[in-house]
Design a protein around this motif. Structure first.
Motif, PDB file in Angstrom:
ATOM      1  N   GLU A   1       9.787 -17.676  26.572  1.00 37.95           N
ATOM      2  CA  GLU A   1      10.197 -18.944  27.176  1.00 37.95           C
ATOM      3  C   GLU A   1       9.185 -20.057  26.941  1.00 37.95           C
ATOM      4  OE1 GLU A   1      11.340 -18.509  31.214  1.00 37.95           O
ATOM      5  OE2 GLU A   1      12.652 -16.802  30.767  1.00 37.95           O
TER       6      GLU A   1
ATOM      7  N   TYR B   1      14.624  -6.990  20.473  1.00 32.50           N
ATOM      8  CA  TYR B   1      14.461  -8.446  20.499  1.00 32.50           C
ATOM      9  C   TYR B   1      13.913  -8.868  21.853  1.00 32.50           C
ATOM     10  CZ  TYR B   1      17.373  -8.613  16.324  1.00 32.50           C
ATOM     11  OH  TYR B   1      17.863  -8.448  15.062  1.00 32.50           O
TER      12      TYR B   1
ATOM     13  N   TYR C   1      12.589 -12.655  24.031  1.00 29.59           N
ATOM     14  CA  TYR C   1      12.594 -14.115  24.028  1.00 29.59           C
ATOM     15  C   TYR C   1      11.357 -14.615  24.742  1.00 29.59           C
ATOM     16  CZ  TYR C   1      14.111 -18.931  24.739  1.00 29.59           C
ATOM     17  OH  TYR C   1      14.194 -20.293  24.750  1.00 29.59           O
TER      18      TYR C   1
ATOM     19  N   TRP D   1      12.759 -16.425  19.578  1.00 28.91           N
ATOM     20  CA  TRP D   1      13.113 -15.014  19.666  1.00 28.91           C
ATOM     21  C   TRP D   1      12.205 -14.241  18.728  1.00 28.91           C
ATOM     22  CZ3 TRP D   1      16.356 -12.514  22.882  1.00 28.91           C
ATOM     23  CH2 TRP D   1      17.242 -13.290  23.621  1.00 28.91           C
TER      24      TRP D   1
END
Length: 126
Positions: free
Chosen positions: A8, A4, A6, A13
């Motif tokens: 920004e 996984y 992320y 995700w």
């Protein structure tokens, strides 16, 4: 590579699927669970096949189940009201049911078929 990640910039995700990162998206939850019967299922089949944009908009906004439940409720009310009104106009009474049950069954089957056709044309396939 991480399972996984992320991002920004967009606040999403991502999950690793094979060689690609796929966004982890889910549909918004429905607020309440309501019954969807035969009328709602017929309407669902119709909009899925013939009104794809409308179906997709309802599905992605999380309003599909509530829309189908509303159609179910409206159709059931309309169906019952039409049966009562048609039976009253045609003189199909409890007396007829007691005296001539086969004739009463035939008349009620005809009334139900007519009411079903009206509901289908006015609500389900509109």
């Amino acid at each position: 590579m991480e399972k996984y990640i992320y991002n920004e910039q967009n606040g999403l995700w991502y999950e690793l699927q094979g060689d690609y990162y796929i966004p982890c998206l889910e549909l918004p939850a429905e607020k309440e669970e309501r019954h969807i019967g035969v009328w709602g299922q017929r309407h669902l089949r119709y909009i899925r096949e013939h009104k794809r944009v409308f179906y997709t908009n309802l599905l992605t906004s999380g309003k599909l189940q509530s829309h189908l439940a509303d159609i179910e409720e409206q159709a059931e009310n309309m169906y019952n009201r039409l049966i009562e009104e048609m039976a009253e106009r045609q003189g199909v009474t409890e007396t007829l049911k007691a005296e001539q049950p086969m004739e009463w069954i035939g008349l009620m089957n005809n009334i139900q078929a007519c009411a079903r056709e009206v509901v289908n044309n006015e609500l389900i396939y509109a």
